[in-house]
Design a protein around this motif. Structure first.
Motif, PDB file in Angstrom:
ATOM      1  N   ARG A 136      15.668 -16.909 -37.167  1.00  0.00           N
ATOM      2  CA  ARG A 136      17.024 -17.471 -37.136  1.00  0.00           C
ATOM      3  C   ARG A 136      17.144 -18.504 -36.008  1.00  0.00           C
ATOM      4  O   ARG A 136      17.796 -19.544 -36.177  1.00  0.00           O
ATOM      5  CB  ARG A 136      18.056 -16.354 -36.960  1.00  0.00           C
ATOM      6  CG  ARG A 136      19.480 -16.882 -36.853  1.00  0.00           C
ATOM      7  CD  ARG A 136      20.511 -15.775 -36.816  1.00  0.00           C
ATOM      8  NE  ARG A 136      20.884 -15.376 -38.150  1.00  0.00           N
ATOM      9  CZ  ARG A 136      22.142 -15.081 -38.519  1.00  0.00           C
ATOM     10  NH1 ARG A 136      23.115 -15.105 -37.639  1.00  0.00           N
ATOM     11  NH2 ARG A 136      22.417 -14.745 -39.749  1.00  0.00           N
ATOM     12  N   PHE A 161      15.716 -21.586 -37.265  1.00  0.00           N
ATOM     13  CA  PHE A 161      16.618 -22.206 -38.251  1.00  0.00           C
ATOM     14  C   PHE A 161      17.709 -23.003 -37.538  1.00  0.00           C
ATOM     15  O   PHE A 161      17.998 -24.144 -37.903  1.00  0.00           O
ATOM     16  CB  PHE A 161      17.260 -21.118 -39.139  1.00  0.00           C
ATOM     17  CG  PHE A 161      18.184 -21.686 -40.188  1.00  0.00           C
ATOM     18  CD1 PHE A 161      17.719 -21.975 -41.465  1.00  0.00           C
ATOM     19  CD2 PHE A 161      19.523 -21.969 -39.901  1.00  0.00           C
ATOM     20  CE1 PHE A 161      18.564 -22.525 -42.428  1.00  0.00           C
ATOM     21  CE2 PHE A 161      20.365 -22.525 -40.858  1.00  0.00           C
ATOM     22  CZ  PHE A 161      19.883 -22.801 -42.126  1.00  0.00           C
ATOM     23  N   VAL A 221      25.271 -29.328 -40.109  1.00  0.00           N
ATOM     24  CA  VAL A 221      26.388 -28.377 -40.242  1.00  0.00           C
ATOM     25  C   VAL A 221      25.860 -26.957 -40.439  1.00  0.00           C
ATOM     26  O   VAL A 221      26.417 -25.999 -39.881  1.00  0.00           O
ATOM     27  CB  VAL A 221      27.323 -28.794 -41.401  1.00  0.00           C
ATOM     28  CG1 VAL A 221      28.280 -27.670 -41.759  1.00  0.00           C
ATOM     29  CG2 VAL A 221      28.118 -30.044 -41.026  1.00  0.00           C
ATOM     30  N   ALA A 222      24.782 -26.798 -41.189  1.00  0.00           N
ATOM     31  CA  ALA A 222      24.189 -25.473 -41.384  1.00  0.00           C
ATOM     32  C   ALA A 222      23.770 -24.885 -40.044  1.00  0.00           C
ATOM     33  O   ALA A 222      24.014 -23.698 -39.762  1.00  0.00           O
ATOM     34  CB  ALA A 222      22.988 -25.555 -42.326  1.00  0.00           C
ATOM     35  N   GLN A 225      24.974 -25.597 -37.090  1.00  0.00           N
ATOM     36  CA  GLN A 225      26.147 -25.271 -36.274  1.00  0.00           C
ATOM     37  C   GLN A 225      26.814 -23.974 -36.739  1.00  0.00           C
ATOM     38  O   GLN A 225      27.250 -23.171 -35.920  1.00  0.00           O
ATOM     39  CB  GLN A 225      27.133 -26.440 -36.319  1.00  0.00           C
ATOM     40  CG  GLN A 225      26.628 -27.631 -35.493  1.00  0.00           C
ATOM     41  CD  GLN A 225      27.493 -28.856 -35.648  1.00  0.00           C
ATOM     42  OE1 GLN A 225      27.721 -29.300 -36.771  1.00  0.00           O
ATOM     43  NE2 GLN A 225      27.965 -29.397 -34.549  1.00  0.00           N
ATOM     44  N   VAL A 226      26.869 -23.792 -38.044  1.00  0.00           N
ATOM     45  CA  VAL A 226      27.512 -22.579 -38.572  1.00  0.00           C
ATOM     46  C   VAL A 226      26.695 -21.332 -38.226  1.00  0.00           C
ATOM     47  O   VAL A 226      27.250 -20.322 -37.788  1.00  0.00           O
ATOM     48  CB  VAL A 226      27.701 -22.696 -40.106  1.00  0.00           C
ATOM     49  CG1 VAL A 226      28.023 -21.355 -40.716  1.00  0.00           C
ATOM     50  CG2 VAL A 226      28.812 -23.682 -40.406  1.00  0.00           C
ATOM     51  N   VAL A 227      25.388 -21.402 -38.401  1.00  0.00           N
ATOM     52  CA  VAL A 227      24.565 -20.229 -38.077  1.00  0.00           C
ATOM     53  C   VAL A 227      24.599 -19.958 -36.573  1.00  0.00           C
ATOM     54  O   VAL A 227      24.617 -18.798 -36.132  1.00  0.00           O
ATOM     55  CB  VAL A 227      23.124 -20.409 -38.609  1.00  0.00           C
ATOM     56  CG1 VAL A 227      22.238 -19.250 -38.181  1.00  0.00           C
ATOM     57  CG2 VAL A 227      23.137 -20.515 -40.134  1.00  0.00           C
TER      58      VAL A 227
END
Lengths: 368, 368
Positions: free
Chosen positions: B245, B248, B225-226, B228-230
């Motif tokens: 990034r 990440f 989820v992290a 996908q959000v970033v």
């Protein structure tokens, strides 16, 4: 069938010498049930205080005895403890936006009925409350995620929840979907993480595994999701659904998560299979009771009394118990459910049943 | 740094006498890496067959030796086993619509790379493959739910997945959201259900608890989820994101679930902490490798060769490795990642490393 009569002459946990209902959290009247129903209820509320029951001195000053159970104080104290645990379980880490969304919905209020049920169930089987904080947090995470996904535009399209803008209105739909997913995953991880439990009071892994399996069953396509799907399928048909289907929806959409709450609490607390099954039946009765009372309130109270639009269900094509069986029969059904729920608690230590008895009573008596 | 050289003179698991690459699943060339990279790769593929490695007689007739590892046969055989397990894990129960939606997306194809990684990781640490079938099924359930939610109109709004209409196009958005939720919950429940494991070969509860916690971490706001959000936050900015990034996003969006796959497999198989951490690093390298190769392919292959629109990333504002570091440096990075991934396998039984070596090699060599 067993009754509370034996508790009245139980020398260990006598109920007879105790005061009548004290908490303002419980209404003084019982408008939905015939007068016969209030007798066992009044007896149930007569019980001694014990270490596990919080006595609020200020509140008790106004009532007949300081030893009676202060239900409102109990709820507030436990909810505060749960809020602290939830706050710690979801720190504001990177990426901030998803954690902000999770925290916004998770910490945005609510009475924490499910976590309190979990803590109370752990204690009733002889466990220690702090062992049940992880499952209590887990069920609240799942309750929150189910609300977040329910509120989405493609579902109920709600703009407000607990008086605040819904998660997707604040953070956008994609983040609301993902934050729900993250909370669902976290619920299981939090339950399974040894660091969630007190280091000096760990829970055996076999109990944790069983709790994870129970939580999953109560949430998935056999539980909460099943109730939501059948509810979706039953909406807008133009004809009322049958009693069997209505009960299926409520047992899954509402009762399943209450069931997960008490059952996981009882599991981590080391309850026997028999105790766990009794508490499961208690939760299912209470879950159904909640819905029956909700339906009765919608048809009998004003919008002002409810604090929300009354008669919504009556005006819509939504099937309710009063529509299917009439108001009087609905009240009798509620009475039976309350009686069935409380009877499941008869075999437990009478020193520890007060929270669950009062929770059932509160749900039956609430005025909105 | 350790190399594969010692394996070449390892009397127990000598690699030297074995044939060169045989499987059509592996391309005969290695177009993205300089020639120096193919040396360790070729050595890695030279290894003896063992009971755990499937030898397809028909396929091997065309290659130098029947004892070499048949990677394609291995993948197909394991994927078929996983498909049977998934089919059994999600029976068509009431309410049918939600189960149909879950089965539609879960059983609608895919190479089952994650479950195969899980099975292989279990065996590499000395576990028995059938112990890893529940976590293997769980990671595929989670992979499927992430695709279902990613495809939603509010996310990527995709109409097709694996050549078929996406779940929400067939069953509607509300059911697609709920079916994803149900699969996510089921993944943990399936992993924790003792009935998922062979009765005569149970997995100790402590291992199951650890696997649940790992799966949760890799999926939630610290994992998938992290990422996908970033990724969402980085899309449409008009400027490329930095290398840190980008890494990440890929480490979380892609590598995290590969990491969950091998780590949960290694945990249920009884791997040591050191073995689990080596396999974790392997999975993270392979996950990043997958993305670097994907970016290189997008910029160097034709649409016909890829079977999808080529140059999409190049034309869009999507940040890729070639855009950030150039094609040559991207190839060198892929080489390093493949080398790092395979080096993590050096300490394991050389009789059992073939599947993971070949999987990394396949990901590095794929032409589309």
């Amino acid at each position: 069938m067993a009754s509370f009569a034996h508790l009245l002459c139980n020398p260990v946990g006598s109920w007879a010498h105790l005061s009548t209902r004290s908490s303002s959290f419980l209404s003084p009247s019982f408008p939905f049930l015939p007068s016969s129903a209030s007798a066992p209820s009044a007896r149930r509320r007569r019980r001694p205080a014990c270490a596990a029951m919080e006595v609020n001195a200020a509140a008790s000053a106004a009532v007949p005895s300081a030893v009676e159970f202060n239900f409102k104080g109990y709820m507030l104290q436990k909810a505060a403890a749960v809020n602290r645990a939830l706050d710690a379980a979801v720190p504001l880490a990177y990426p901030e936006r998803i954690h902000e969304a999770m925290r916004y919905s998770l910490l945005g209020g609510g009475k924490r009925v499910r976590p309190v049920l979990c803590l109370a169930a752990c204690e009733i089987v002889g466990g220690r409350e702090r062992q049940a904080v992880p499952p209590a947090s887990a069920v609240e995470m799942i309750h929150t995620m189910s609300l977040m996904h329910d509120d989405l535009p493609c579902m109920d399209n709600d703009d407000l929840r607990r008086g605040q803008p819904t998660c997707h209105r604040v953070f956008g739909e994609p983040v609301a979907v993902l934050a729900g997913d993250a909370l669902l995953a976290l619920a299981f991880g939090h339950l399974a993480d040894p660091a969630s439990y007190p280091a000096d009071d760990p829970v055996p892994p076999a109990r944790v595994v069983r709790a994870v399996a129970e939580l999953s069953r109560c949430v998935g396509a056999e539980g909460l999701v099943a109730g939501q799907v059948v509810d979706l399928e039953s909406t807008g048909l133009g004809t009322p659904v049958g009693l069997e289907r209505l009960e299926f929806i409520h047992l899954h959409k509402t009762a399943a998560l209450l069931e997960a709450s008490v059952v996981t609490g009882a599991i981590v607390g080391g309850g026997s299979d028999d105790q766990i099954e009794r508490l499961r039946r208690y939760a299912r009765c209470v879950g159904l009771l909640f819905q029956v009372v909700d339906d009765i309130l919608d048809g009998t109270k004003s919008s002002q009394e409810l604090g929300k639009t009354a008669g919504k269900d009556l005006a819509s094509d939504k099937t309710t118990y009063p529509k299917l069986m009439g108001l009087e029969k609905s009240r009798e059904f509620a009475e039976e459910l309350l009686k069935d729920a409380t009877e499941q608690l008869l075999e437990f230590d009478p020193m520890k049943v007060a929270p669950l008895l009062h929770l059932a009573d509160y749900i039956a008596h609430r005025q909105k």
